[in-house]
Design a protein around this motif. Structure first.
Motif, PDB file in Angstrom:
ATOM      1  N   ASN A 122       0.801  -1.225   0.000  1.00  0.00           N
ATOM      2  CA  ASN A 122       0.000   0.000   0.000  1.00  0.00           C
ATOM      3  C   ASN A 122       0.837   1.280   0.000  1.00  0.00           C
ATOM      4  O   ASN A 122       0.735   2.133   0.885  1.00  0.00           O
ATOM      5  N   ARG A 123       1.714   1.385  -0.978  1.00  0.00           N
ATOM      6  CA  ARG A 123       2.503   2.603  -1.194  1.00  0.00           C
ATOM      7  C   ARG A 123       3.505   2.907  -0.078  1.00  0.00           C
ATOM      8  O   ARG A 123       3.909   4.053   0.097  1.00  0.00           O
ATOM      9  N   LEU A 124       3.903   1.895   0.651  1.00  0.00           N
ATOM     10  CA  LEU A 124       4.896   2.119   1.694  1.00  0.00           C
ATOM     11  C   LEU A 124       6.319   2.120   1.149  1.00  0.00           C
ATOM     12  O   LEU A 124       7.243   2.541   1.843  1.00  0.00           O
ATOM     13  N   PHE A 125       6.495   1.657  -0.094  1.00  0.00           N
ATOM     14  CA  PHE A 125       7.840   1.499  -0.651  1.00  0.00           C
ATOM     15  C   PHE A 125       8.089   2.473  -1.795  1.00  0.00           C
ATOM     16  O   PHE A 125       7.239   2.668  -2.659  1.00  0.00           O
ATOM     17  N   GLU A 126       9.281   3.084  -1.788  1.00  0.00           N
ATOM     18  CA  GLU A 126       9.697   3.989  -2.874  1.00  0.00           C
ATOM     19  C   GLU A 126      11.111   3.644  -3.316  1.00  0.00           C
ATOM     20  O   GLU A 126      11.940   3.204  -2.517  1.00  0.00           O
ATOM     21  N   ILE A 127      11.367   3.882  -4.596  1.00  0.00           N
ATOM     22  CA  ILE A 127      12.706   3.716  -5.154  1.00  0.00           C
ATOM     23  C   ILE A 127      13.190   5.080  -5.622  1.00  0.00           C
ATOM     24  O   ILE A 127      12.464   5.811  -6.299  1.00  0.00           O
ATOM     25  N   ASP A 128      14.406   5.445  -5.262  1.00  0.00           N
ATOM     26  CA  ASP A 128      15.012   6.708  -5.697  1.00  0.00           C
ATOM     27  C   ASP A 128      16.257   6.377  -6.512  1.00  0.00           C
ATOM     28  O   ASP A 128      17.205   5.802  -5.989  1.00  0.00           O
ATOM     29  N   ARG A 129      16.239   6.749  -7.790  1.00  0.00           N
ATOM     30  CA  ARG A 129      17.372   6.476  -8.685  1.00  0.00           C
ATOM     31  C   ARG A 129      18.013   7.774  -9.165  1.00  0.00           C
ATOM     32  O   ARG A 129      18.614   7.843 -10.229  1.00  0.00           O
ATOM     33  N   SER A 130      17.907   8.816  -8.387  1.00  0.00           N
ATOM     34  CA  SER A 130      18.443  10.120  -8.761  1.00  0.00           C
ATOM     35  C   SER A 130      19.953  10.061  -8.983  1.00  0.00           C
ATOM     36  O   SER A 130      20.680   9.345  -8.274  1.00  0.00           O
ATOM     37  N   ASP A 131      20.432  10.832  -9.945  1.00  0.00           N
ATOM     38  CA  ASP A 131      21.876  10.921 -10.194  1.00  0.00           C
ATOM     39  C   ASP A 131      22.595  11.703  -9.092  1.00  0.00           C
ATOM     40  O   ASP A 131      23.824  11.729  -9.067  1.00  0.00           O
ATOM     41  N   THR A 132      21.832  12.345  -8.221  1.00  0.00           N
ATOM     42  CA  THR A 132      22.439  13.190  -7.185  1.00  0.00           C
ATOM     43  C   THR A 132      22.398  12.536  -5.810  1.00  0.00           C
ATOM     44  O   THR A 132      22.463  13.215  -4.792  1.00  0.00           O
ATOM     45  N   ILE A 133      22.292  11.204  -5.777  1.00  0.00           N
ATOM     46  CA  ILE A 133      22.221  10.527  -4.483  1.00  0.00           C
ATOM     47  C   ILE A 133      23.481  10.822  -3.661  1.00  0.00           C
ATOM     48  O   ILE A 133      24.602  10.609  -4.105  1.00  0.00           O
ATOM     49  N   SER A 134      23.252  11.338  -2.469  1.00  0.00           N
ATOM     50  CA  SER A 134      24.300  11.675  -1.507  1.00  0.00           C
ATOM     51  C   SER A 134      23.604  11.791  -0.154  1.00  0.00           C
ATOM     52  O   SER A 134      22.376  11.703  -0.061  1.00  0.00           O
ATOM     53  N   ALA A 135      24.371  12.026   0.896  1.00  0.00           N
ATOM     54  CA  ALA A 135      23.748  12.201   2.206  1.00  0.00           C
ATOM     55  C   ALA A 135      22.778  13.374   2.185  1.00  0.00           C
ATOM     56  O   ALA A 135      21.659  13.274   2.692  1.00  0.00           O
ATOM     57  N   GLU A 136      23.185  14.468   1.580  1.00  0.00           N
ATOM     58  CA  GLU A 136      22.319  15.649   1.522  1.00  0.00           C
ATOM     59  C   GLU A 136      21.020  15.344   0.771  1.00  0.00           C
ATOM     60  O   GLU A 136      19.930  15.742   1.202  1.00  0.00           O
ATOM     61  N   HIS A 137      21.125  14.632  -0.333  1.00  0.00           N
ATOM     62  CA  HIS A 137      19.941  14.275  -1.116  1.00  0.00           C
ATOM     63  C   HIS A 137      19.007  13.375  -0.308  1.00  0.00           C
ATOM     64  O   HIS A 137      17.786  13.587  -0.282  1.00  0.00           O
ATOM     65  N   MET A 138      19.561  12.373   0.357  1.00  0.00           N
ATOM     66  CA  MET A 138      18.727  11.446   1.122  1.00  0.00           C
ATOM     67  C   MET A 138      18.055  12.142   2.301  1.00  0.00           C
ATOM     68  O   MET A 138      16.882  11.870   2.621  1.00  0.00           O
ATOM     69  N   ILE A 139      18.777  13.043   2.946  1.00  0.00           N
ATOM     70  CA  ILE A 139      18.193  13.789   4.065  1.00  0.00           C
ATOM     71  C   ILE A 139      17.018  14.629   3.578  1.00  0.00           C
ATOM     72  O   ILE A 139      15.970  14.698   4.239  1.00  0.00           O
ATOM     73  N   ALA A 140      17.163  15.236   2.404  1.00  0.00           N
ATOM     74  CA  ALA A 140      16.067  16.034   1.845  1.00  0.00           C
ATOM     75  C   ALA A 140      14.864  15.163   1.509  1.00  0.00           C
ATOM     76  O   ALA A 140      13.713  15.527   1.781  1.00  0.00           O
ATOM     77  N   ARG A 141      15.113  13.992   0.916  1.00  0.00           N
ATOM     78  CA  ARG A 141      14.014  13.097   0.541  1.00  0.00           C
ATOM     79  C   ARG A 141      13.287  12.536   1.757  1.00  0.00           C
ATOM     80  O   ARG A 141      12.086  12.234   1.695  1.00  0.00           O
ATOM     81  N   LEU A 142      14.023  12.365   2.849  1.00  0.00           N
ATOM     82  CA  LEU A 142      13.447  11.738   4.039  1.00  0.00           C
ATOM     83  C   LEU A 142      13.080  12.752   5.121  1.00  0.00           C
ATOM     84  O   LEU A 142      12.779  12.376   6.255  1.00  0.00           O
ATOM     85  N   ALA A 143      13.061  14.008   4.771  1.00  0.00           N
ATOM     86  CA  ALA A 143      12.814  15.062   5.767  1.00  0.00           C
ATOM     87  C   ALA A 143      11.484  14.882   6.478  1.00  0.00           C
ATOM     88  O   ALA A 143      11.365  15.177   7.673  1.00  0.00           O
ATOM     89  N   ASP A 144      10.479  14.401   5.764  1.00  0.00           N
ATOM     90  CA  ASP A 144       9.155  14.226   6.362  1.00  0.00           C
ATOM     91  C   ASP A 144       8.843  12.775   6.711  1.00  0.00           C
ATOM     92  O   ASP A 144       7.695  12.444   7.042  1.00  0.00           O
ATOM     93  N   ALA A 145       9.842  11.899   6.635  1.00  0.00           N
ATOM     94  CA  ALA A 145       9.610  10.476   6.912  1.00  0.00           C
ATOM     95  C   ALA A 145       9.319  10.264   8.389  1.00  0.00           C
ATOM     96  O   ALA A 145       9.997  10.822   9.255  1.00  0.00           O
ATOM     97  N   PRO A 146       8.312   9.450   8.698  1.00  0.00           N
ATOM     98  CA  PRO A 146       8.009   9.181  10.111  1.00  0.00           C
ATOM     99  C   PRO A 146       9.047   8.275  10.748  1.00  0.00           C
ATOM    100  O   PRO A 146       9.775   7.553  10.063  1.00  0.00           O
ATOM    101  N   SER A 147       9.111   8.317  12.064  1.00  0.00           N
ATOM    102  CA  SER A 147      10.018   7.441  12.808  1.00  0.00           C
ATOM    103  C   SER A 147       9.748   5.985  12.439  1.00  0.00           C
ATOM    104  O   SER A 147       8.608   5.576  12.255  1.00  0.00           O
ATOM    105  N   GLY A 148      10.816   5.213  12.323  1.00  0.00           N
ATOM    106  CA  GLY A 148      10.693   3.804  11.955  1.00  0.00           C
ATOM    107  C   GLY A 148      10.910   3.540  10.487  1.00  0.00           C
ATOM    108  O   GLY A 148      11.066   2.381  10.078  1.00  0.00           O
TER     109      GLY A 148
END
Length: 237
Positions: A122-148
């Motif tokens: 039920n839409r719990l899974f996402e794939i990110d294949r961005s060419d800019t994957i880095s710590a900064e990119h992941m932090i931005a993508r997960l900024a609103d991610a809930p705990s767990g």
């Protein structure tokens, strides 16, 4: 009674049968169980579905963990990491897979290999294949991610490939602080150095991690190493 195929493959056969015959999945599972000599799928599962290594490891994880999963190519580190994502989703959490190596089809095919369909979550899974994957990119993508939320990074060494990004040590420290602050779990798939010799030790360990540049491996709170079906877990002291 020995099964004709692993349980995950029998599940996949049941899904195929369900679609082909246009019958409910539970009926297809029971039909597959009957072929294997069991009156129902629940009885087959009770007898043959032991706790998997991913299930065991997931119970040892906690929000804020950085997990290192290492193995030589073809020994299951990607499948283990995806299986951990499945366990997180089974618990109702989100999961994300960051990769520059795999296509979306590749990832979905590997879910099938371990006997799961991302559509079940039920839409719990996402794939990110961005060419800019880095710590900064992941932090931005997960900024609103809930705990767990569990994020898989495919793979550790790829964070160190671009000159414009901070050095690997800095990026891992950034992700460690972010994981602890947000209550997330990061699973880093890692390459193993070619010098690792399975004839000398049956499973690799932290000394076998391939590190083109310096990295404090004590930043990782849990490790999981695999080789020829052997799985070794270890928590930080």
């Amino acid at each position: 009674m020995k099964l004709s195929a692993p349980v995950y493959r029998l599940k996949r056969n049941a899904r195929v049968l369900s679609r082909r015959e246009k019958i409910p999945l539970h009926q297809a599972l029971d039909a597959i169980a009957a072929i294997e000599g069991f009156p129902s799928w629940s009885l087959l599962a009770a007898k043959h579905e032991a706790t998997t290594p991913a299930e065991k490891l997931f119970t040892r994880l906690a929000p804020g963990d950085l997990v290192l999963v290492g193995a030589r190519p073809g020994h299951g580190k990607t499948l283990m990491s995806l299986a951990l994502a499945v366990q997180a989703m089974k618990a109702g959490h989100r999961a994300m897979f960051f990769t520059l190596e795999y296509t979306e089809k590749d990832v979905l095919d590997r879910f099938s290999t371990i006997g799961f369909d991302p559509a079940d979550f039920n839409r719990l899974f996402e794939i990110d294949r961005s060419d800019t994957i880095s710590a900064e990119h992941m932090i931005a993508r997960l900024a609103d991610a809930p705990s767990g939320t569990l994020a898989v990074v495919d793979y550790l060494q790829i964070l160190d490939q671009k000159r414009e990004t901070p050095e690997l040590m800095v990026q891992v420290r950034m992700l460690q602080g972010f994981a602890r602050a947000k209550g997330l779990i990061f699973v880093f798939i890692s390459q193993i150095d070619r010098s690792y010799d399975p004839a000398m030790k049956s499973c690799p360990d932290l000394t076998d991690i391939r590190l083109p540049n310096a990295l404090d491996l004590t930043l990782f709170s849990k490790t999981c190493f695999l080789n020829n079906g052997e799985v070794r877990f270890q928590a930080a002291a």
